[in-house]
Design an enzyme around this catalytic site. Structure first.
Site, PDB file in Angstrom:
ATOM      1  N   ASP A  10      -1.153   1.291  -1.513  1.00 36.08           N
ATOM      2  CA  ASP A  10      -2.214   1.857  -2.374  1.00 36.08           C
ATOM      3  C   ASP A  10      -3.481   1.016  -2.232  1.00 36.08           C
ATOM      4  OD1 ASP A  10      -1.536   0.474  -5.712  1.00 36.08           O
ATOM      5  OD2 ASP A  10      -1.197  -0.399  -3.716  1.00 36.08           O
ATOM      6  N   ASP A  15      -3.499  -4.783  -0.188  1.00 32.59           N
ATOM      7  CA  ASP A  15      -2.809  -3.836   0.698  1.00 32.59           C
ATOM      8  C   ASP A  15      -3.455  -3.820   2.079  1.00 32.59           C
ATOM      9  OD1 ASP A  15      -2.948  -2.719  -2.210  1.00 32.59           O
ATOM     10  OD2 ASP A  15      -1.174  -1.764  -1.374  1.00 32.59           O
ATOM     11  N   ASN A  39      -3.488   1.593  -7.235  1.00 33.33           N
ATOM     12  CA  ASN A  39      -4.720   0.829  -7.506  1.00 33.33           C
ATOM     13  C   ASN A  39      -5.888   1.760  -7.775  1.00 33.33           C
ATOM     14  OD1 ASN A  39      -3.856  -1.844  -7.262  1.00 33.33           O
ATOM     15  ND2 ASN A  39      -3.875  -1.694  -5.030  1.00 33.33           N
ATOM     16  N   THR A 124       3.958  -1.436  -1.045  1.00 32.17           N
ATOM     17  CA  THR A 124       3.081  -2.406  -1.715  1.00 32.17           C
ATOM     18  C   THR A 124       2.299  -1.762  -2.859  1.00 32.17           C
ATOM     19  OG1 THR A 124       1.295  -2.009  -0.130  1.00 32.17           O
ATOM     20  CG2 THR A 124       2.834  -3.808   0.368  1.00 32.17           C
ATOM     21  N   PHE A 165       1.993  -4.592 -12.362  1.00 33.83           N
ATOM     22  CA  PHE A 165       1.331  -3.298 -12.233  1.00 33.83           C
ATOM     23  C   PHE A 165       2.164  -2.257 -11.486  1.00 33.83           C
ATOM     24  CE2 PHE A 165      -2.021  -0.281 -12.182  1.00 33.83           C
ATOM     25  CZ  PHE A 165      -1.968   0.331 -10.935  1.00 33.83           C
ATOM     26  N   ASN A 166       2.697  -2.575 -10.286  1.00 30.96           N
ATOM     27  CA  ASN A 166       3.415  -1.568  -9.496  1.00 30.96           C
ATOM     28  C   ASN A 166       4.679  -1.096 -10.212  1.00 30.96           C
ATOM     29  OD1 ASN A 166       1.535  -1.661  -7.422  1.00 30.96           O
ATOM     30  ND2 ASN A 166       2.682  -3.199  -6.251  1.00 30.96           N
ATOM     31  N   HIS A 239      -1.242 -10.683  -2.990  1.00 27.36           N
ATOM     32  CA  HIS A 239       0.144 -10.265  -3.213  1.00 27.36           C
ATOM     33  C   HIS A 239       0.802  -9.609  -1.997  1.00 27.36           C
ATOM     34  CE1 HIS A 239      -0.753 -10.483  -7.596  1.00 27.36           C
ATOM     35  NE2 HIS A 239      -1.846  -9.816  -7.319  1.00 27.36           N
ATOM     36  N   ASP A 240       0.248  -8.495  -1.547  1.00 33.00           N
ATOM     37  CA  ASP A 240       0.997  -7.538  -0.730  1.00 33.00           C
ATOM     38  C   ASP A 240       1.440  -8.026   0.649  1.00 33.00           C
ATOM     39  OD1 ASP A 240      -0.850  -4.694  -2.059  1.00 33.00           O
ATOM     40  OD2 ASP A 240       0.938  -5.720  -2.779  1.00 33.00           O
TER      41      ASP A 240
HETATM   42  O1  RIB Z   1       0.407  -6.474  -9.287  1.00 33.97           O
HETATM   43  C1  RIB Z   1      -0.081  -6.584  -7.969  1.00 33.97           C
HETATM   44  C2  RIB Z   1       0.115  -5.300  -7.230  1.00 33.97           C
HETATM   45  O2  RIB Z   1      -0.601  -4.256  -7.864  1.00 33.97           O
HETATM   46  C3  RIB Z   1      -0.432  -5.345  -5.790  1.00 33.97           C
HETATM   47  O3  RIB Z   1       0.301  -4.479  -4.980  1.00 33.97           O
HETATM   48  C4  RIB Z   1      -1.833  -4.822  -5.943  1.00 33.97           C
HETATM   49  O4  RIB Z   1      -2.316  -4.204  -4.736  1.00 33.97           O
HETATM   50  C5  RIB Z   1      -1.623  -3.783  -7.005  1.00 33.97           C
HETATM   51  O5  RIB Z   1      -1.168  -2.601  -6.372  1.00 33.97           O
HETATM   52 CA    CA Z   2      -0.818  -2.719  -3.687  1.00 33.31          CA
END
Ligand code: RIB
Ligand code: CA
Length: 310
Positions: A10, A15, A39, A124, A165-166, A239-240
């Protein structure tokens, strides 16, 4: 021996670096990119995936759009981090990389069917697309080697006190993926917050001297600025791409086989990922969870990828 993967994402600043690492690393055979609402709105995450490939000179990788919203409930884009178009910061070029006319699910099924070995799915963003594939095409389960997901956390969340979040975006999708029995790896905030984008990292990315490096630097500056405002973290966490790094160079992270469950109905805890690291619940292990990152090794992978691209 390369690893064939489908990257479901996303984009999203981090990403984009996952796309770049997957496209550039010799151990990774990137077969397809699929996009999901997360996102940003699906139209933005899909456009941004095409932009990421266009900037980096990545061609010949089919990109298809998937689910616009989670399985149960509306989409809440993370615009406080990624901006209204989900890729704030640089001016985005008109993508030259086309959009495949298949849906994400159809592209995933075609890639899995055509592969002469089991394919790894890296996700991701929210797991919506992956859950729909497993639900609607259960025959693919046997031909998926592993699902590696950036999401969740062994500790606290980032969008609510307990949910990352994801995971928060689509907890029902996590439950479907876990129930499928496909080997599952969770790359949560507990490890991704070790990948801090310091000023030195930002310098190294632009010092690669590539168009990708210049664009990537602008992405990182924006991402760190919003992380500072939103979470008091001036060195935002990338993160990703840790998901890809773990496939490309497994020594980059430590992992543990453990028990993972997701909260679907908690008033305050919906989307929380419960990781039984203390082995209290006496439930069968069902996930590999990433714990510690070799931070210099990780950034070297990212820098090498950016340098190798256009
Ligand atoms: O919490 C971090 C995640 O949420 C990452 O994948 C970032 O791109 C968002 O999608
Ligand atoms: Ca992401």
């Amino acid at each position: 021996m390369t690893t064939p993967i489908i990257l479901d994402c996303d984009p999203g600043h981090d990403d984009v670096f996952a796309i770049w690492l997957a496209a550039a690393h010799p151990q990774i055979d990137l077969r397809a990119i699929t996009t999901v609402g997360g996102n940003g709105l699906l139209e933005h995450t899909t456009f941004n995936a095409r932009v990421a490939c266009t900037v980096a000179g990545v061609s010949g990788i089919p990109i298809a759009a998937g689910a616009a919203h989670p399985l149960a409930g509306p989409l809440h884009p993370a615009d406080w981090i990624h901006g209204p178009n989900a890729l704030g910061g640089p001016v985005l070029p008109e993508p030259t990389v086309p959009l495949d006319d298949r849906t994400a699910q159809q592209l995933m099924r075609d890639v899995i069917d055509a592969a002469d070995e089991a394919v790894t799915i890296v996700a991701t963003g929210p797991l919506t697309n992956v859950a729909l594939l497993l639900r609607d095409a259960p025959e693919t389960v046997a031909r998926i080697s592993r699902i590696v997901w950036m999401g969740g956390s062994t500790s606290r969340g980032n969008v609510t006190p307990y949910a990352e979040f994801n995971a928060w975006a689509d907890p029902e999708a996590i439950a479907i993926v876990l129930a499928s029995g496909v080997p599952f790896t969770m790359v949560g905030l507990n490890i991704t917050h070790q990948a801090l984008i310091t000023a030195e990292v930002r310098e190294r990315i632009s010092a690669t001297g590539t168009r990708t490096g210049a664009f990537g630097r602008e992405l990182l500056e924006f991402f760190c600025s919003t992380y500072e405002k939103a979470e008091g973290m001036p060195d935002g966490p990338l993160h990703d791409p840790i998901t890809i790094a773990m496939l490309a160079d497994p020594a980059v992270a430590t992992t543990v086989l453990t028990r993972l469950d997701v909260e679907l109905s908690g008033t305050e805890t919906r989307g929380a990922t419960s990781v039984d690291l203390l082995e209290r619940l006496d439930r069968p292990h069902n996930a590999t969870v990433a714990l510690d990152l070799d931070v210099p090794r990780f950034w070297a992978l990212i820098e090498d990828a950016v340098r190798a691209l256009a």
